[in-house]
Design an enzyme around this catalytic site. Structure first.
Site, PDB file in Angstrom:
ATOM      1  N   HIS A 134       0.741  -1.282  -0.108  1.00 41.54           N
ATOM      2  CA  HIS A 134       0.111  -0.146  -0.056  1.00 41.54           C
ATOM      3  C   HIS A 134       0.808   1.172   0.055  1.00 41.54           C
ATOM      4  O   HIS A 134       2.072   1.302   0.181  1.00 41.54           O
ATOM      5  CB  HIS A 134      -0.890  -0.091   1.285  1.00 41.54           C
ATOM      6  CG  HIS A 134      -2.149  -0.883   1.201  1.00 41.54           C
ATOM      7  ND1 HIS A 134      -1.753  -2.196   1.715  1.00 41.54           N
ATOM      8  CD2 HIS A 134      -3.509  -0.707   0.595  1.00 41.54           C
ATOM      9  CE1 HIS A 134      -3.227  -2.643   1.245  1.00 41.54           C
ATOM     10  NE2 HIS A 134      -4.089  -1.968   0.889  1.00 41.54           N
ATOM     11  N   LYS A 138      -0.540   4.854   4.535  1.00 43.05           N
ATOM     12  CA  LYS A 138      -1.344   3.706   5.177  1.00 43.05           C
ATOM     13  C   LYS A 138      -0.701   3.598   6.651  1.00 43.05           C
ATOM     14  O   LYS A 138       0.475   2.931   6.532  1.00 43.05           O
ATOM     15  CB  LYS A 138      -1.734   2.656   4.545  1.00 43.05           C
ATOM     16  CG  LYS A 138      -2.597   1.397   5.076  1.00 43.05           C
ATOM     17  CD  LYS A 138      -2.926   0.534   3.966  1.00 43.05           C
ATOM     18  CE  LYS A 138      -3.951  -0.574   4.690  1.00 43.05           C
ATOM     19  NZ  LYS A 138      -5.251  -0.076   5.479  1.00 43.05           N
ATOM     20  N   THR A 145      -7.607  -5.970   4.562  1.00 49.98           N
ATOM     21  CA  THR A 145      -8.022  -6.715   3.398  1.00 49.98           C
ATOM     22  C   THR A 145      -7.107  -7.950   3.667  1.00 49.98           C
ATOM     23  O   THR A 145      -7.650  -9.099   3.486  1.00 49.98           O
ATOM     24  CB  THR A 145      -7.474  -6.228   2.035  1.00 49.98           C
ATOM     25  OG1 THR A 145      -8.424  -4.696   1.885  1.00 49.98           O
ATOM     26  CG2 THR A 145      -7.760  -7.132   1.121  1.00 49.98           C
TER      27      THR A 145
END
Length: 237
Positions: A134, A138, A145
């Protein structure tokens, strides 16, 4: 609809754009510079709140809105140890709450594919692992997920007893490796590996638009409903 945004980072701004395109009114915006606006959100000015914030503030944001009888769509991760308390608040206030670790249609299909593959792999002595990549903004790791993927695998493979946020040679665990790279919306690779071969499935997001659209669709769907819901309910998966 009148929709409030709690969290106004890149995701919040992407959601705002889609709300406007679809003819909705953004009733309130709560961000790090205006936390007091959260207390102003009520059924009189907001039909549904969409909440994407940091792990340390998510539960307070969600519980405040729900206690004020405002339905919430949340995509925040890193707070799920308090999920039972949110369920209690939902029941007590007869309000709607929608949670997903990922609002992308493609990712939710990927979840089902992942579970089906895990069912086929059960008992075949493969080392199972996940790599999630990511953007550098983040804050939590592993991603919600990735955790959902690991839980889906464990639901089908009784020999997998847990996950760890690192590479592991322990075949009873699912190793999750988290990488943070600038401008990566989200990539998830699920790999099964043995001495003789490797099986891999991947989901690669190209932008935040798919996540933002899913959150808006969830808000439209949740309006007028009571209870706790997920993408499986919205997509009838």
């Amino acid at each position: 609809m009148k929709i409030g945004l709690v969290g106004y980072g890149k995701m919040g701004k992407a959601i705002e754009q889609i709300l406007i395109e679809r003819g909705h009114e953004v009733s309130k915006i709560v961000n790090i510079d205006s936390p007091s606006v959260l207390q102003e959100i009520s059924p009189e000015n907001t039909d549904v709140v969409i909440e994407f914030t940091a792990p340390e503030s998510a539960f307070n944001n969600i519980s405040t809105c729900l206690t004020n009888s405002v339905p919430v769509v949340s995509g925040s991760t890193g707070w799920l140890d308090q999920f039972p308390e949110v369920e209690r608040i939902v029941e007590e206030n007869k309000v709607g709450f929608f949670y997903a670790s990922n609002y992308s249609l493609g990712v939710n299909i990927f979840f089902k594919l992942n579970e089906y593959l895990a069912k086929l792999m059960k008992g075949h002595d493969y080392n199972a692992s996940i790599v999630e990549i990511h953007h550098t903004q983040k804050l939590d790791a592993p991603s919600g997920t990735a955790i959902s993927l690991a839980e889906g695998m464990m639901s089908q493979m009784t020999e997998k007893t847990g996950w760890v946020n690192e590479e592991t040679s322990d075949v009873s665990k699912i190793g999750i490796v988290s990488e943070r790279i600038e401008n990566v919306p989200g990539t998830h690779d699920v790999t099964y590996e043995s001495e003789v071969d490797t099986i891999k499935i991947s989901h690669v997001a190209h932008s935040r638009k798919g996540f933002a659209m899913g959150a808006v669709l969830a808000a439209e769907w949740l309006h007028g409903k009571e209870g706790v819901f997920s993408m499986n309910d919205l997509l009838e998966l």
